[in-house]
Design an enzyme around this catalytic site. Structure first.
Site, PDB file in Angstrom:
ATOM      1  N   ASN A 206       4.397   3.223  -6.533  1.00 53.84           N
ATOM      2  CA  ASN A 206       3.745   3.469  -7.832  1.00 53.84           C
ATOM      3  C   ASN A 206       2.808   2.300  -8.142  1.00 53.84           C
ATOM      4  OD1 ASN A 206       6.853   4.711  -9.234  1.00 53.84           O
ATOM      5  ND2 ASN A 206       5.164   5.918  -8.419  1.00 53.84           N
TER       6      ASN A 206
ATOM      7  N   HIS B 218      13.090  12.299 -10.291  1.00 49.91           N
ATOM      8  CA  HIS B 218      11.680  11.990 -10.051  1.00 49.91           C
ATOM      9  C   HIS B 218      10.785  12.835 -10.954  1.00 49.91           C
ATOM     10  CE1 HIS B 218      13.086   9.944  -6.380  1.00 49.91           C
ATOM     11  NE2 HIS B 218      13.990  10.902  -6.410  1.00 49.91           N
ATOM     12  N   GLY B 219       9.519  12.406 -11.061  1.00 46.05           N
ATOM     13  CA  GLY B 219       8.599  13.095 -11.954  1.00 46.05           C
ATOM     14  C   GLY B 219       8.585  14.597 -11.778  1.00 46.05           C
ATOM     15  N   ASN B 220       8.472  15.067 -10.533  1.00 41.89           N
ATOM     16  CA  ASN B 220       8.324  16.502 -10.313  1.00 41.89           C
ATOM     17  C   ASN B 220       9.637  17.269 -10.269  1.00 41.89           C
ATOM     18  OD1 ASN B 220       5.375  17.089 -10.090  1.00 41.89           O
ATOM     19  ND2 ASN B 220       5.530  15.411  -8.623  1.00 41.89           N
TER      20      ASN B 220
ATOM     21  N   ARG C 203      15.117   4.831  -5.015  1.00 36.40           N
ATOM     22  CA  ARG C 203      14.537   4.429  -6.301  1.00 36.40           C
ATOM     23  C   ARG C 203      15.239   5.130  -7.468  1.00 36.40           C
ATOM     24  NH1 ARG C 203      10.834   7.576  -3.482  1.00 36.40           N
ATOM     25  NH2 ARG C 203       9.738   9.268  -4.578  1.00 36.40           N
TER      26      ARG C 203
ATOM     27  N   GLU D 138      12.005  13.944  -5.038  1.00 35.69           N
ATOM     28  CA  GLU D 138      10.622  14.126  -5.493  1.00 35.69           C
ATOM     29  C   GLU D 138       9.943  15.207  -4.649  1.00 35.69           C
ATOM     30  OE1 GLU D 138       8.347  14.425  -7.429  1.00 35.69           O
ATOM     31  OE2 GLU D 138       7.528  12.450  -7.889  1.00 35.69           O
ATOM     32  N   ARG D 139       8.873  15.739  -5.180  1.00 33.28           N
ATOM     33  CA  ARG D 139       8.016  16.649  -4.421  1.00 33.28           C
ATOM     34  C   ARG D 139       7.544  15.938  -3.151  1.00 33.28           C
ATOM     35  NH1 ARG D 139       2.143  18.074  -6.976  1.00 33.28           N
ATOM     36  NH2 ARG D 139       1.203  18.936  -5.107  1.00 33.28           N
TER      37      ARG D 139
ATOM     38  N   HIS E   5      13.072   7.734 -12.426  1.00 36.91           N
ATOM     39  CA  HIS E   5      13.273   6.355 -11.936  1.00 36.91           C
ATOM     40  C   HIS E   5      12.223   5.396 -12.502  1.00 36.91           C
ATOM     41  CE1 HIS E   5       9.768   6.561  -9.281  1.00 36.91           C
ATOM     42  NE2 HIS E   5      10.138   7.798  -9.020  1.00 36.91           N
ATOM     43  N   GLY E   6      12.538   4.103 -12.440  1.00 42.05           N
ATOM     44  CA  GLY E   6      11.582   3.077 -12.848  1.00 42.05           C
ATOM     45  C   GLY E   6      10.454   2.936 -11.828  1.00 42.05           C
TER      46      GLY E   6
END
Length: 198
Positions: free
Chosen positions: A16, A155-157, A59, A85-86, A10-11
């Protein structure tokens, strides 16, 4: 024939921007995040996409909708919390500097950058992988094997977990693998379902 897999983080979200731990907190995108999602679409304009998956968090959902709208695509979207996400547990909503003062800088760094040490009441990357990868294997990979091109906005994780699985990345190296906002990872597969091109 296998289809292509497109993974998009996501952006930028409000948390963040504020340097807070987000996890399962359902925060919206910033204006910058909206712009990142729109720009991401231009990187995907030559990609054929058949199906879309995302998490239960807005998001990631909003990023996906912005990309699909920009590409004038109306696709079936499947949402599942396995792609969330985590969960950062007790750290959620805390500013990262405040958390470092409260728990100690080294401890917070360990929670953030170790593979299997979860923050209090939260998940480690290993625990995230243990929900994300089985969902991917059971629900998404079979569709790729039917030559469907699939986009996942997550998500990142959760993306890191899928990348770790697909590229057989070690526990040490996955922690150094950065997943940037709205920077698509595009995977192609051979006839045996192995990654051939990235």
């Amino acid at each position: 024939m296998y289809g292509k897999l497109i993974l998009v983080r996501h952006g930028q979200s409000i948390y963040n921007e504020q340097n807070r731990f987000t996890g399962w907190k359902d925060v919206d995108l910033t204006q910058k995040g909206v712009g990142e999602a729109t720009s991401c679409a231009s990187l995907l304009k030559n990609q054929s996409i058949d199906l879309a998956f995302t998490s239960n968090l807005k998001r990631a959902q909003k990023t996906l909708n912005l990309i699909l709208n920009e590409l004038s695509l109306k696709l079936k979207i499947t949402k599942n919390k396995a792609l969330n996400e985590r969960d950062y547990g007790s750290l959620v909503s805390q500013n990262k500097f405040e958390a470092a003062e409260k728990y100690g800088k080294d401890m917070v760094q360990k929670w953030r950058r170790s593979y299997d040490i979860p923050p209090p009441n939260g998940e480690s990357l290993k625990m995230t992988l243990e929900r994300t990868v089985p969902y991917f294997k059971n629900n998404i990979f079979p569709l790729l094997s039917e030559n469907k091109n699939i986009i996942i906005s997550a998500h990142g994780n959760s993306i890191r977990s899928i990348v770790m699985h697909l590229l057989s990345i070690s526990q040490e190296d996955i922690l150094k693998t950065e997943i940037g906002w709205c920077e698509p990872w595009i995977f192609k597969f051979d006839n045996h379902g192995s990654v051939v091109d990235l």
